[in-house]
Motif scaffolding. Structure first.
Motif, PDB file in Angstrom:
ATOM      1  N   TYR A  50       0.754  -1.411   0.112  1.00 11.09           N
ATOM      2  CA  TYR A  50      -0.116   0.357  -0.227  1.00 11.09           C
ATOM      3  C   TYR A  50       0.779   1.697  -0.049  1.00 11.09           C
ATOM      4  CZ  TYR A  50      -3.934   3.414   1.328  1.00 11.09           C
ATOM      5  OH  TYR A  50      -4.041   4.173   1.601  1.00 11.09           O
ATOM      6  N   LYS A  51       0.331   1.574  -1.075  1.00 10.33           N
ATOM      7  CA  LYS A  51       1.706   3.283  -1.924  1.00 10.33           C
ATOM      8  C   LYS A  51       1.740   3.937   0.242  1.00 10.33           C
ATOM      9  CE  LYS A  51       3.265   0.748  -4.668  1.00 10.33           C
ATOM     10  NZ  LYS A  51       4.367  -0.618  -4.065  1.00 10.33           N
ATOM     11  N   ASP A  52       0.827   4.394  -0.001  1.00 14.78           N
ATOM     12  CA  ASP A  52      -0.455   5.535   0.964  1.00 14.78           C
ATOM     13  C   ASP A  52       0.353   5.516   2.435  1.00 14.78           C
ATOM     14  OD1 ASP A  52      -0.121   7.108  -0.917  1.00 14.78           O
ATOM     15  OD2 ASP A  52      -2.289   6.770  -1.705  1.00 14.78           O
ATOM     16  N   ALA A  53       0.325   4.028   2.964  1.00 15.48           N
ATOM     17  CA  ALA A  53       0.452   3.168   3.830  1.00 15.48           C
ATOM     18  C   ALA A  53       0.992   4.373   5.225  1.00 15.48           C
ATOM     19  CB  ALA A  53       1.490   2.672   4.126  1.00 15.48           C
ATOM     20  N   LYS A  54       1.963   5.609   5.485  1.00 11.78           N
ATOM     21  CA  LYS A  54       2.629   6.222   5.829  1.00 11.78           C
ATOM     22  C   LYS A  54       2.132   7.830   6.153  1.00 11.78           C
ATOM     23  CE  LYS A  54       7.366   6.327   5.228  1.00 11.78           C
ATOM     24  NZ  LYS A  54       8.121   6.623   4.593  1.00 11.78           N
TER      25      LYS A  54
END
Length: 226
Positions: A50-54
């Motif tokens: 998931y690229k927007d995990a942060k």
């Protein structure tokens, strides 16, 4: 004259060999330093799926697991899986603010365990996002005398205000151990359930944080510590 030329050639060859060896040694050393540096900053890790995990660390995050029959009452497998994922994200996502486990349980007690809408649960506990996990077809035995877990799982990230699904991952027929299994005479169902759900949680957690690929090698070895 020829001997002198030969001597100078031999000397030059020796010098060139030593110089080449030093250059190669230096390069190997640099590669080692580069490798260590990349490891230190995490550049050699497999990135989160998931690229927007942060962004999950911004606002309140609820982790909700629904398992077979958990729409009617609390389910030990659902509870263990949520708890394991919580521990992983607490460790791996800096600054994440998780909705407490008892807040989610209290809301479901008051509103009915038949509520399977992740966004509705998220609104009920004042979360900004929900990681929703659907655990289906959990089986812990492979025959009468062998423990070997299998299940289907779906992981979603829900934006609570809009109800939008931001991320989805399907883990179909997740099996652990991948080979063989553990005899029922060697452990209990309770201990094996914890082991299996811990491994499944690890797979789910890797959707949201970077990890070392070497950690995926020989994972069946965890059986030995049971």
């Amino acid at each position: 004259m020829n001997k002198s030329i030969f001597a100078r050639s031999a000397t030059w060859f020796t010098f060139a060999s030593v110089l080449l060896s030093l250059v190669l040694a230096t390069q190997v050393g640099c590669l080692g330093l580069l490798s260590n540096f990349m490891h230190a900053v995490g550049a050699d890790k497999v990135p989160a799926d998931y690229k927007d995990a942060k962004k999950l660390a911004k606002g309140r995050l609820a982790i909700v697991t629904l398992a077979d029959n958990s729409e009617y009452s609390d389910n030990i497998s659902a509870r263990l899986l949520s708890r394991n994922v919580r521990e992983i994200l607490t460790r791996e996502l800096s600054g994440v603010s998780l909705v407490r486990e008892d807040e989610i349980a209290d809301w479901r007690d008051s509103n009915g365990w038949d509520k399977v809408d992740f966004a509705a649960i998220g609104k009920g506990v004042k979360a900004d996002k929900v990681i929703g996990i659907e655990l289906r077809n959990l089986r812990l035995r492979d025959g009468a005398t062998l423990y070997r877990g299998r299940s289907d799982a779906t992981v979603v990230v829900i934006d609570v205000p809009t109800g939008e699904v931001l991320y989805r991952r399907d883990l179909d027929e997740y099996t652990y151990p991948t080979t063989a299994g553990q005899y029922t005479s060697e452990t209990t169902e309770s201990r094996f359930r914890k082991l299996y759900l811990g491994m499944l949680a690890t797979q789910i957690g890797r959707s949201f944080h970077a990890y070392d690929f070497s950690d995926t090698v020989a994972i069946d070895g965890a059986i030995a510590s049971q």
